[in-house]
Write an enzyme that holds these catalytic residues in place. Structure first.
Site, PDB file in Angstrom:
ATOM      1  CG  HIS A 150       0.251   6.263  -0.514  1.00 58.80           C
ATOM      2  ND1 HIS A 150      -0.737   7.066  -1.021  1.00 58.80           N
ATOM      3  CD2 HIS A 150      -0.322   5.544   0.487  1.00 58.80           C
ATOM      4  CE1 HIS A 150      -1.877   6.829  -0.340  1.00 58.80           C
ATOM      5  NE2 HIS A 150      -1.650   5.915   0.562  1.00 58.80           N
TER       6      HIS A 150
ATOM      7  CD  GLU B 242      -5.627   5.381   0.607  1.00 59.62           C
ATOM      8  OE1 GLU B 242      -4.660   6.155   0.805  1.00 59.62           O
ATOM      9  OE2 GLU B 242      -5.749   4.310   1.217  1.00 59.62           O
TER      10      GLU B 242
ATOM     11  CG  HIS C 280      -1.810   1.161   1.345  1.00 64.09           C
ATOM     12  ND1 HIS C 280      -3.121   1.134   0.933  1.00 64.09           N
ATOM     13  CD2 HIS C 280      -1.595   2.415   1.786  1.00 64.09           C
ATOM     14  CE1 HIS C 280      -3.667   2.317   1.132  1.00 64.09           C
ATOM     15  NE2 HIS C 280      -2.755   3.122   1.644  1.00 64.09           N
ATOM     16  CD  GLU C 281       1.537   3.639   3.746  1.00 65.50           C
ATOM     17  OE1 GLU C 281       1.770   4.759   3.237  1.00 65.50           O
ATOM     18  OE2 GLU C 281       0.457   3.370   4.318  1.00 65.50           O
TER      19      GLU C 281
HETATM   20 ZN    ZN Z   1      -3.005   5.185   1.999  1.00 65.47          ZN
END
Ligand code: ZN
Length: 498
Positions: free
Chosen positions: A266, A292, A262-263
């Site tokens: 980003h 996101e 997830h990160e």
């Molecule tokens: Zn996030």
């Protein structure tokens, strides 16, 4: 020197101060988790916030904006730069310096107090500072007044152009649709079993493996690093220094693996912004929702796909033979896609995730508008959890205290998380149209075609285009939640053998 060049130079300095402040925040979250006092840090951060505010609101900026507005033939980047500069200046000049420093100082203290309250699962410790935080955010929103209602004013800071009504119109019809899908999945007589994810997994090995994964995604450790923190996050400490954090839990593999992916999503967004935009106000994601979308696309659409696991599962089996050696890949893939009501948002499955966000969206609106007292939050939280997900958190750590956002003063941020899921499904459908073989790539551990698509269409532009313009540019239409539901049905019905 041209006016635009002068504005660029002025804001390059402001960006440096911003990055220095981010470094202090990063240090606090990564290295100072057990410190007894954060007073020194709070003073430094508040001073930097004051200096940033002074520079943003200086007469020089006002004059340069006026001059730049007279230029009729600005190119696309310069006019976006002017738009963002003006926005920043308009917002900053509405806020008195005292309020800016008080917010900065309070948020540092509140983050420390939140961590203690969270660890001890004791909401009473957090109540007082949260009350102050909410008051300060309310005061800020009243001063900014970019919308008639204060909650929309705060939302606009994270998702420029969005309002409470716009989001509510998207979220409201979705709520019951999600509940229906969950019910349908749960009617299956052959549901996935996720107990395999809750066996014991050595945390050092998990952390080590997470590096292998981000390297395969082409996260360049020459321009960033990964550490551990209480709550995972991504932060830029310079245009070419984008760091991520993760966390590990011995009896839950998802925390580290999917948290990391997830990160990484980003970080790749920010790392992919074109050089021309470095050290300018355009060198960041255009909105938190689009940000996101990039993290959730990588985490869920790619990271929880069958093809992704076809590549990675043998490596996981090598790392954790005691648990996985004889466990079939297909069942593992089903396990990471288990849909069931759970307490923790960041670990929630893709389907129920939206309900976690909608719950926060509704609560924080009432909280900032004073319709609910801080004392009543745990109870309100639990009753909404029961209403939407059918479960009641046994402790506040698993309930109202689980996220750090409110302590840090981020009210209006939560809705962007689910907007991200919706954006991601819509963007990915176009990525697939352009490259139908993407899933085949993942089987070979190959992600460059996907990355090239995202870089070309999303990342490189930073915040040149606002979220709604960007989504139209990339997909030809406004945000449309149908893509998400189509994705969910296509993916989860087979997993649930329906
Ligand atoms: Zn996030």
């Amino acid at each position: 020197m041209s006016v635009i060049k002068e504005l660029r130079d002025h804001f390059a300095e402001i960006m440096s101060l911003n990055y220095a402040r981010a470094a202090l925040n990063w240090d606090q979250e990564v290295n100072m988790r057990n410190y007894k006092s954060l007073d020194g840090k709070a003073k430094q951060i508040s001073l930097l916030s004051k200096l940033i505010h002074q520079r943003e609101t200086s007469d020089k900026v006002g004059k340069l904006i006026k001059q730049a507005e007279k230029i009729s033939d600005l190119n696309e980047i310069d006019s976006a730069l002017l738009r963002e500069t003006k926005r920043e200046y308009d917002l900053a000049t509405k806020l008195p310096e005292k309020l800016v420093t008080e917010i900065a100082e309070t948020s540092i203290k509140a983050s420390g107090i939140w961590r203690e309250a969270y660890t001890k699962s004791d909401f009473s410790l957090f109540k007082e500072i949260l009350e102050k935080t909410v008051e300060l955010q309310k005061e800020k929103a009243e001063k900014l007044a970019t919308h008639p209602d204060i909650y929309s004013t705060l939302i606009d800071l994270y998702e420029p152009g969005a309002t409470f009504d716009w989001i509510a119109n998207i979220f409201n019809p979705i709520k019951s649709k999600i509940v229906d899908v969950v019910k349908k999945l749960n009617s299956s007589s052959d549901k996935p079993d996720n107990s395999i994810l809750h066996k014991n997994y050595d945390i050092n090995k998990q952390f080590e493996l997470s590096f292998e994964i981000i390297k395969k995604f082409n996260y360049d450790l020459g321009y960033g690093r990964q550490d551990k923190s209480t709550h995972p996050f991504t932060t830029a400490l310079a245009s070419e220094d984008v760091r991520i954090t993760t966390r590990t839990k011995e009896d839950f593999l998802n925390e580290c693996i999917f948290g990391t992916i997830h990160e990484c999503g980003h970080a790749l967004y920010e790392m992919g912004i074109k050089k021309e935009l470095h050290d300018t106000l355009l060198c960041e994601g255009t909105s938190m929702g689009i940000h996101e979308s990039q993290s959730r696309l990588l985490e869920n659409i790619v990271g929880r796909s069958k093809e992704f696991w076809a590549y990675w599962y043998p490596t996981f089996q090598k790392y954790f033979p005691e648990n996985l050696k004889n466990y079939p890949m297909e069942e593992f893939h089903r396990a990471v896609n288990c849909v069931q009501p759970s307490f923790i948002r960041v670990n929630a499955d893709e389907v129920t995730y939206g309900l976690h966000v909608i719950l926060r969206f509704e609560i924080e609106k009432d909280m900032i508008e004073g319709k609910v007292h801080i004392n009543e939050l745990p109870e309100l939280w639990n009753s909404k959890m029961e209403e939407y997900l059918g479960i009641i958190p046994p402790t506040d750590k698993e309930g109202v205290l689980q996220d750090m956002h409110w302590g840090g003063g981020a009210i209006g941020y939560f809705p962007t998380y689910f907007l991200g899921s919706l954006y991601s499904a819509q963007i990915y459908s176009k990525a697939l149209e352009a490259n139908p073989n993407l899933p085949e790539d993942y089987k070979k551990g190959e992600f460059s075609n996907l990355m090239n698509y995202l870089r070309e269409n999303i990342h490189q532009h930073g915040s040149i285009y606002r979220a709604n313009d960007l989504i139209k540019r990339v997909t030809g239409e406004d945000l449309n939640p149908n893509y998400f539901f189509e994705y969910v049905r296509k993916k989860f019905y087979p997993i649930y053998k329906l």
